[in-house]
Design a protein around this motif. Sequence first.
Motif, PDB file in Angstrom:
ATOM      1  N   LEU A 145       0.040  11.137   3.716  1.00 28.65           N
ATOM      2  CA  LEU A 145      -0.876  10.107   3.213  1.00 28.65           C
ATOM      3  C   LEU A 145      -0.506   8.719   3.736  1.00 28.65           C
ATOM      4  CD1 LEU A 145      -1.426  11.388  -0.423  1.00 28.65           C
ATOM      5  CD2 LEU A 145      -2.967  11.568   1.544  1.00 28.65           C
ATOM      6  N   GLU A 146       0.789   8.456   3.878  1.00 33.11           N
ATOM      7  CA  GLU A 146       1.191   7.178   4.471  1.00 33.11           C
ATOM      8  C   GLU A 146       0.626   7.065   5.883  1.00 33.11           C
ATOM      9  OE1 GLU A 146       5.379   6.583   4.253  1.00 33.11           O
ATOM     10  OE2 GLU A 146       5.420   6.865   2.070  1.00 33.11           O
ATOM     11  N   GLY A 147       0.743   8.148   6.622  1.00 30.80           N
ATOM     12  CA  GLY A 147       0.209   8.140   7.984  1.00 30.80           C
ATOM     13  C   GLY A 147      -1.306   7.968   7.983  1.00 30.80           C
ATOM     14  N   LEU A 148      -1.957   8.632   7.062  1.00 30.23           N
ATOM     15  CA  LEU A 148      -3.424   8.583   7.012  1.00 30.23           C
ATOM     16  C   LEU A 148      -3.913   7.169   6.703  1.00 30.23           C
ATOM     17  CD1 LEU A 148      -6.111  10.210   7.013  1.00 30.23           C
ATOM     18  CD2 LEU A 148      -5.815  10.473   4.561  1.00 30.23           C
ATOM     19  N   PHE A 149      -3.309   6.556   5.710  1.00 29.14           N
ATOM     20  CA  PHE A 149      -3.826   5.256   5.260  1.00 29.14           C
ATOM     21  C   PHE A 149      -3.238   4.068   6.010  1.00 29.14           C
ATOM     22  CE2 PHE A 149      -4.672   7.940   1.513  1.00 29.14           C
ATOM     23  CZ  PHE A 149      -6.020   7.683   1.367  1.00 29.14           C
ATOM     24  N   LEU A 150      -2.091   4.278   6.622  1.00 33.67           N
ATOM     25  CA  LEU A 150      -1.424   3.148   7.277  1.00 33.67           C
ATOM     26  C   LEU A 150      -1.228   3.360   8.772  1.00 33.67           C
ATOM     27  CD1 LEU A 150       1.260   2.547   4.509  1.00 33.67           C
ATOM     28  CD2 LEU A 150      -0.754   1.133   4.966  1.00 33.67           C
ATOM     29  N   GLY A 151      -1.440   4.570   9.256  1.00 36.16           N
ATOM     30  CA  GLY A 151      -1.134   4.895  10.650  1.00 36.16           C
ATOM     31  C   GLY A 151      -2.074   4.255  11.660  1.00 36.16           C
ATOM     32  N   LEU A 194     -15.072   7.534   5.393  1.00 34.57           N
ATOM     33  CA  LEU A 194     -14.223   8.706   5.629  1.00 34.57           C
ATOM     34  C   LEU A 194     -14.120   9.044   7.113  1.00 34.57           C
ATOM     35  CD1 LEU A 194     -15.244  10.922   2.579  1.00 34.57           C
ATOM     36  CD2 LEU A 194     -13.169   9.546   2.894  1.00 34.57           C
ATOM     37  N   GLU A 195     -15.217   8.858   7.842  1.00 32.71           N
ATOM     38  CA  GLU A 195     -15.143   9.073   9.284  1.00 32.71           C
ATOM     39  C   GLU A 195     -14.112   8.135   9.905  1.00 32.71           C
ATOM     40  OE1 GLU A 195     -18.964   8.859  11.139  1.00 32.71           O
ATOM     41  OE2 GLU A 195     -19.820  10.392   9.808  1.00 32.71           O
ATOM     42  N   GLY A 196     -14.146   6.879   9.468  1.00 32.05           N
ATOM     43  CA  GLY A 196     -13.169   5.918   9.976  1.00 32.05           C
ATOM     44  C   GLY A 196     -11.754   6.299   9.584  1.00 32.05           C
ATOM     45  N   LEU A 197     -11.587   6.741   8.347  1.00 35.67           N
ATOM     46  CA  LEU A 197     -10.258   7.089   7.847  1.00 35.67           C
ATOM     47  C   LEU A 197      -9.660   8.259   8.625  1.00 35.67           C
ATOM     48  CD1 LEU A 197      -8.081   6.645   5.639  1.00 35.67           C
ATOM     49  CD2 LEU A 197      -9.302   8.356   4.272  1.00 35.67           C
ATOM     50  N   PHE A 198     -10.453   9.299   8.816  1.00 36.25           N
ATOM     51  CA  PHE A 198      -9.912  10.515   9.426  1.00 36.25           C
ATOM     52  C   PHE A 198      -9.978  10.523  10.952  1.00 36.25           C
ATOM     53  CE2 PHE A 198     -10.931  12.028   5.104  1.00 36.25           C
ATOM     54  CZ  PHE A 198      -9.704  12.554   4.771  1.00 36.25           C
ATOM     55  N   LEU A 199     -10.839   9.699  11.507  1.00 33.61           N
ATOM     56  CA  LEU A 199     -11.010   9.745  12.966  1.00 33.61           C
ATOM     57  C   LEU A 199     -10.706   8.416  13.645  1.00 33.61           C
ATOM     58  CD1 LEU A 199     -14.343  11.781  12.967  1.00 33.61           C
ATOM     59  CD2 LEU A 199     -12.080  12.626  13.611  1.00 33.61           C
ATOM     60  N   GLY A 200     -10.566   7.346  12.835  1.00 32.61           N
ATOM     61  CA  GLY A 200     -10.436   6.009  13.432  1.00 32.61           C
ATOM     62  C   GLY A 200      -9.094   5.766  14.108  1.00 32.61           C
ATOM     63  N   GLY A 255      -3.960  15.629  21.782  1.00 27.53           N
ATOM     64  CA  GLY A 255      -4.203  14.199  21.680  1.00 27.53           C
ATOM     65  C   GLY A 255      -5.645  13.848  21.321  1.00 27.53           C
ATOM     66  N   LYS A 256      -6.412  14.847  20.901  1.00 28.88           N
ATOM     67  CA  LYS A 256      -7.827  14.587  20.559  1.00 28.88           C
ATOM     68  C   LYS A 256      -7.971  14.012  19.147  1.00 28.88           C
ATOM     69  CE  LYS A 256      -9.361  17.034  24.256  1.00 28.88           C
ATOM     70  NZ  LYS A 256     -10.309  16.595  25.290  1.00 28.88           N
ATOM     71  N   LEU A 257      -6.963  14.292  18.307  1.00 28.87           N
ATOM     72  CA  LEU A 257      -6.952  13.744  16.941  1.00 28.87           C
ATOM     73  C   LEU A 257      -5.575  13.144  16.705  1.00 28.87           C
ATOM     74  CD1 LEU A 257      -8.525  16.689  14.876  1.00 28.87           C
ATOM     75  CD2 LEU A 257      -9.679  14.596  15.615  1.00 28.87           C
ATOM     76  N   ARG A 258      -5.515  12.212  15.748  1.00 22.53           N
ATOM     77  CA  ARG A 258      -4.227  11.639  15.396  1.00 22.53           C
ATOM     78  C   ARG A 258      -3.303  12.737  14.864  1.00 22.53           C
ATOM     79  NH1 ARG A 258      -4.336   7.887  10.721  1.00 22.53           N
ATOM     80  NH2 ARG A 258      -6.544   7.921  11.267  1.00 22.53           N
ATOM     81  N   GLN A 259      -2.032  12.667  15.224  1.00 13.98           N
ATOM     82  CA  GLN A 259      -1.067  13.683  14.807  1.00 13.98           C
ATOM     83  C   GLN A 259      -0.854  13.632  13.284  1.00 13.98           C
ATOM     84  OE1 GLN A 259       0.356  14.919  17.851  1.00 13.98           O
ATOM     85  NE2 GLN A 259       1.273  16.722  16.880  1.00 13.98           N
ATOM     86  N   ALA A 260      -0.886  14.789  12.656  1.00 16.88           N
ATOM     87  CA  ALA A 260      -0.636  14.864  11.203  1.00 16.88           C
ATOM     88  C   ALA A 260      -0.518  16.322  10.798  1.00 16.88           C
ATOM     89  CB  ALA A 260      -1.751  14.190  10.428  1.00 16.88           C
ATOM     90  N   VAL A 288       0.839  -1.206   0.000  1.00 11.73           N
ATOM     91  CA  VAL A 288       0.000   0.000   0.000  1.00 11.73           C
ATOM     92  C   VAL A 288       0.870   1.251   0.000  1.00 11.73           C
ATOM     93  CG1 VAL A 288      -1.653   1.358   1.325  1.00 11.73           C
ATOM     94  CG2 VAL A 288      -1.990  -1.102   1.083  1.00 11.73           C
ATOM     95  N   ARG A 289       1.942   1.199   0.795  1.00 10.43           N
ATOM     96  CA  ARG A 289       2.837   2.352   0.835  1.00 10.43           C
ATOM     97  C   ARG A 289       3.438   2.615  -0.547  1.00 10.43           C
ATOM     98  NH1 ARG A 289       6.315   1.389   5.091  1.00 10.43           N
ATOM     99  NH2 ARG A 289       5.165   2.857   6.410  1.00 10.43           N
ATOM    100  N   SER A 290       3.864   1.563  -1.219  1.00 12.68           N
ATOM    101  CA  SER A 290       4.447   1.707  -2.554  1.00 12.68           C
ATOM    102  C   SER A 290       3.416   2.280  -3.529  1.00 12.68           C
ATOM    103  CB  SER A 290       4.933   0.360  -3.077  1.00 12.68           C
ATOM    104  OG  SER A 290       5.923  -0.151  -2.219  1.00 12.68           O
ATOM    105  N   TYR A 291       2.206   1.800  -3.401  1.00 13.16           N
ATOM    106  CA  TYR A 291       1.149   2.293  -4.296  1.00 13.16           C
ATOM    107  C   TYR A 291       0.922   3.797  -4.105  1.00 13.16           C
ATOM    108  CZ  TYR A 291      -3.339   2.765  -6.633  1.00 13.16           C
ATOM    109  OH  TYR A 291      -4.345   3.179  -7.459  1.00 13.16           O
TER     110      TYR A 291
END
Lengths: 204, 204
Positions: free
Chosen positions: A198-204, B198-204, B149-154, A91-94
Amino acid sequence: MDKPTNPRRTRIQREKRELILEAALEVFAQHGFRGATIDQIAEAAGMSKPNLLYYFKSKEAIFVTLIDRLMEAWLAPLREMDAEGDPVTEVRSYIRRKIEMARDFPRESRLFANEILQGAPRTLPLLEGELKELVDEKAKIIRDWMRQGKLRQADPHHFIFAIWATTQHYADFDVQVRAVLGPDKGGEGRFEDAARFLEGLFLG
Amino acid sequence: MDKPTNPRRTRIQREKRELILEAALEVFAQHGFRGATIDQIAEAAGMSKPNLLYYFKSKEAIFVTLIDRLMEAWLAPLREMDAEGDPVTEVRSYIRRKIEMARDFPRESRLFANEILQGAPRTLPLLEGELKELVDEKAKIIRDWMRQGKLRQADPHHFIFAIWATTQHYADFDVQVRAVLGPDKGGEGRFEDAARFLEGLFLG
DNA sequence: GCAATTTTTGACCGTTTGGACAAACGTTAA
DNA sequence: TTAACGTTTGTCCAAACGGTCAAAAATTGC
């Protein structure tokens, strides 16, 4: 007659057709299909309009040739995603490949975006056929990875959509991205920043 | 003369201008600025071309009016994000609002996408001014939430870009999304599915 | 009712557009 | 040299384009 469309081509024909396609990519990406004119493309390619029409029989023909080629390159990164590989690495490579494409081939991305925005008049069959098949296949792989706990659980189709959307955003909406980031943060490093994010978002 | 551009307008002028803008939104969203013709817009609005030009002095004037209005509505959801609210709730609401806009106002989204793709010739100052200011302000809020610490660091800027990209994708690339999901999964529920994902992606 | 004003339309104009065409030019090989 | 072939261009065309204008039609205010 009809030599240019005949697969058997002279050296000059091959070179000039390349020249035209390169110029057309530039013009189509900036103005869209209807917004672009044959004269513009001809001028960008350094030749007269009738001369250009000697190599391609119409504006439509140039556009279709461009889209056809584009599609191959476009699907390649997803094709390379390997079911046997390590999920996170794959996924990271993609994501990396997609971001690099947004950085290195923004015109191709914009051309494609234009076509889809207009309702995909020339590509719908391909989207419903080849593209859907490929995505379904890879979605299955991703679903397995998620079930194995190698990736966070989510809808794999929307997972792929999200990767497309976020990576292509940096090509298609480049003006907006640069306007918002400003001259400082909007510099050369923005694609690297995006990749890390994006790596953090999709894999973090 | 010049009544239609004068802020003091009759009932008919207000109604007809609305009619034209509605028709123009449809046509511009599908064909882009250069691809759209005044005749098309006039026909969609049920009037003759000279009559349309009595209410708007040019094609450009229609487009600019449309973009101006659009911008207000476009920025509203981000404006509503409240520093005093609960971070997760605020981000979730923002995503919800954006997905609802993609579902309920896809033409507006496509019109905007078209403008940006073309290099934002008519909106660049606004992007560099009002938009950048707003985003910078909200990015600061999001950064604070992350530090608490309320949201994932990014990176908060790319966080906002990612929300824009993913939500607008369902409007701008709707044809592709439907083609890939197929008639079954591509039905009415796709926006609900997207929202949950998207909720899961950004907040999960 | 009637005059003033607003709205609508048909006819028109200059420009741009995609594309056709024949003639000219260049190259190659007998 | 010359015939054959590939390439390039100037000229032209019909359609489509954005926009104008004067005059007709509809509406409004008195």
